[in-house]
Design an enzyme around this catalytic site. Structure first.
Site, PDB file in Angstrom:
ATOM      1  N   ASN A   7       0.877  -1.177   0.000  1.00  0.00           N
ATOM      2  CA  ASN A   7       0.000   0.000   0.000  1.00  0.00           C
ATOM      3  C   ASN A   7       0.908   1.219   0.000  1.00  0.00           C
ATOM      4  OD1 ASN A   7      -1.785   2.063   0.490  1.00  0.00           O
ATOM      5  ND2 ASN A   7      -2.740   1.099   2.277  1.00  0.00           N
ATOM      6  N   ARG A  90      -2.453  -2.033  -3.600  1.00  0.00           N
ATOM      7  CA  ARG A  90      -3.659  -1.250  -3.393  1.00  0.00           C
ATOM      8  C   ARG A  90      -3.579  -0.004  -4.282  1.00  0.00           C
ATOM      9  NH1 ARG A  90      -4.864   3.304   0.928  1.00  0.00           N
ATOM     10  NH2 ARG A  90      -7.060   3.617   0.408  1.00  0.00           N
ATOM     11  N   HIS A 179     -12.653   3.181  -0.100  1.00  0.00           N
ATOM     12  CA  HIS A 179     -12.688   2.121   0.933  1.00  0.00           C
ATOM     13  C   HIS A 179     -13.406   0.878   0.409  1.00  0.00           C
ATOM     14  CE1 HIS A 179     -12.735   5.518   4.195  1.00  0.00           C
ATOM     15  NE2 HIS A 179     -11.486   5.079   4.061  1.00  0.00           N
ATOM     16  N   ARG A 240     -11.553  15.859   7.453  1.00  0.00           N
ATOM     17  CA  ARG A 240     -12.298  16.275   6.255  1.00  0.00           C
ATOM     18  C   ARG A 240     -13.718  16.686   6.629  1.00  0.00           C
ATOM     19  NH1 ARG A 240     -10.883  10.910   3.572  1.00  0.00           N
ATOM     20  NH2 ARG A 240      -8.695  11.158   3.033  1.00  0.00           N
ATOM     21  N   GLU A 384      -8.220  -5.040   5.061  1.00  0.00           N
ATOM     22  CA  GLU A 384      -8.030  -4.715   3.645  1.00  0.00           C
ATOM     23  C   GLU A 384      -6.849  -5.479   3.045  1.00  0.00           C
ATOM     24  OE1 GLU A 384      -8.616  -0.602   5.114  1.00  0.00           O
ATOM     25  OE2 GLU A 384      -9.272  -0.177   3.074  1.00  0.00           O
TER      26      GLU A 384
END
Ligand code: ADP
Length: 397
Positions: A7, A90, A179, A240, A384
């Protein structure tokens, strides 16, 4: 098979070596401050973490150090590079080009490059990771696993924005969602926990981490999700803003004399629960502590966050025509019974009731609603890396 999962971010690189048969993690670690100075940590399964400060001028060097750590004669977990059967990468944005994971070819790399303007911070870093691995392991097959792929089943009515259609036609401006690997993994697992076939269950997955998103999954297919063209839309997140009236951006620019880039930076990095708390923290452990002490900013942040999550659950319950299950996952969703309770207490209208004792669970699979709750609620830890390893193994077999 031994699958290396990568990743790759702009200055960091997370990695895990996973045995695809047993699904055990053989070793994992993180390279940080690539291009600055360089730090590497590596944890061989069942052993202590090894930390080193080591020069990492670029990603090629970071990958070389990862391989060195994995094959180290004393602390490594494989004898040679040849034991690594495949690499799973990823990739953040696949645009409309990718609806599932794919074996990486020159055409795939070109297609990832083609959508890089949709994720200018992420896709170029992901590509650097692919190229660095190709250089060091030229004969090892590699697979790209996209954050956006799972959401490509959304119907047009869910992904289209209310803008002139020419912008979609010309620039592919639409909701993509992120996601996806986590939403896919958790929606599949919660079906198993609820004892229903994946293609016969309607679920709402709340991925609440530093970045946060919700999805509605109907019979194994995503039908809506809260993040949009970029990960800025939807829930209030760590830093965010999530949904705001788009006019806010221009308004802030004028009032604060900011450029668009600076205003966007405020929405991405200085907003969310961090901004709402009055810059106390983006970490829910701090916010919970502040909330309990009566700190006004922490209460405001947590209340706005949990209200927004509940509001999305309500709307996705409608989108699904009635959900069967709700799953909480990621850092906050898995660990914070406090946040889960504040969300679920807002869902009385849906006939959902919380089992307070069960809700004490942390980081483990568990049903946290009472037996008579109309919609079952579960905590389902996401994974993940394992999802990437599974896809990779399936494609290179
Ligand atoms: P990401 O992958 O988006 O960086 P994670 O899913 O790892 O984020 O979630 C990180 C967040 O999880 C932290 O910022 C923190 O708010 C939250 N978190 C982690 N552990 C706990 C805990 N025990 N209680 C409450 N919140 C927690």
């Amino acid at each position: 098979m031994k699958i290396l999962v990568i990743n790759c971010g702009s200055s960091s690189l997370k990695f895990q070596l996973i045995d695809s048969e047993t699904e055990a993690v053989i070793g994992k670690g993180l390279c940080e401050r690539i291009g600055i100075d360089g730090r590497l940590n590596f944890t061989p399964a069942g052993k202590d973490k090894i930390e080193r400060e080591v020069a990492m001028p670029d990603h090629n060097e970071a990958i070389r150090l990862v391989i060195e750590a994995l094959t180290d004669a004393e602390t490594g977990v494989v004898k040679t590079l040849d034991e690594i059967d495949a690499v799973g990468h990823r990739i953040v944005h696949g645009g409309e080009n990718f609806t599932k994971s794919v074996v990486i070819t020159d055409e795939v790399i070109k297609a990832i490059e083609d959508v890089s303007d949709l994720a200018p911070l992420h896709n170029p870093a992901n590509l650097i990771g692919i190229r660095a691995c190709q250089k060091i392991m030229p004969s090892v097959p590699m697979v790209a696993v996209f954050d956006t792929a799972f959401h490509q089943t959304m119907p047009e009515e869910a992904y289209i924005y209310g803008l002139p259609i020419e912008y979609y036609n010309k620039y592919k401006i639409r909701r993509y969602g992120f996601h996806g690997t986590s939403h896919a993994f958790v929606s599949e697992r919660v079906a198993e926990l609820a004892g229903k076939p994946y293609d016969q269950i309607k679920s709402i997955v709340c991925h609440l981490g530093n970045g946060a998103s919700i999805s509605a999954v109907c019979n194994g297919k995503c039908i809506d999700t809260s993040m949009g063209l970029t990960p800025l839309e939807g829930l209030i997140m760590g830093t965010r803003s999530g949904d705001v009236d788009p006019s806010v951006i221009n308004f802030i620019e004028q009032k604060e004399n900011l450029t668009t880039e600076e205003a966007m930076n405020v929405l991405n990095k200085k907003s969310g629960v961090y901004g709402l708390s009055g810059d106390v923290s983006s970490d829910f452990r701090d916010l919970e502590a502040g909330y309990r002490k009566g700190d006004e900013g922490c209460k405001r942040a947590v209340d706005a966050f949990t209200y927004r999550v509940a509001k999305y659950i309500g709307s996705y319950n409608v989108a699904l025509g009635g959900a069967d299950v709700i799953a909480f996952t990621a850092g906050v969703g898995e660990n914070s019974g406090f946040v889960r309770k504040l969300v679920i207490d807002r869902l009385g209208a849906l006939g959902i009731t919380l089992d307070e004792k069960a809700n004490e669970v942390r980081g483990e699979e568990k049903m946290i609603s009472t037996a008579d709750s109309k919609i079952k609620v579960f905590v389902v830890p996401t994974n993940e890396e394992l999802a990437i390893a599974r896809d990779t193994a399936a494609l290179v077999k």
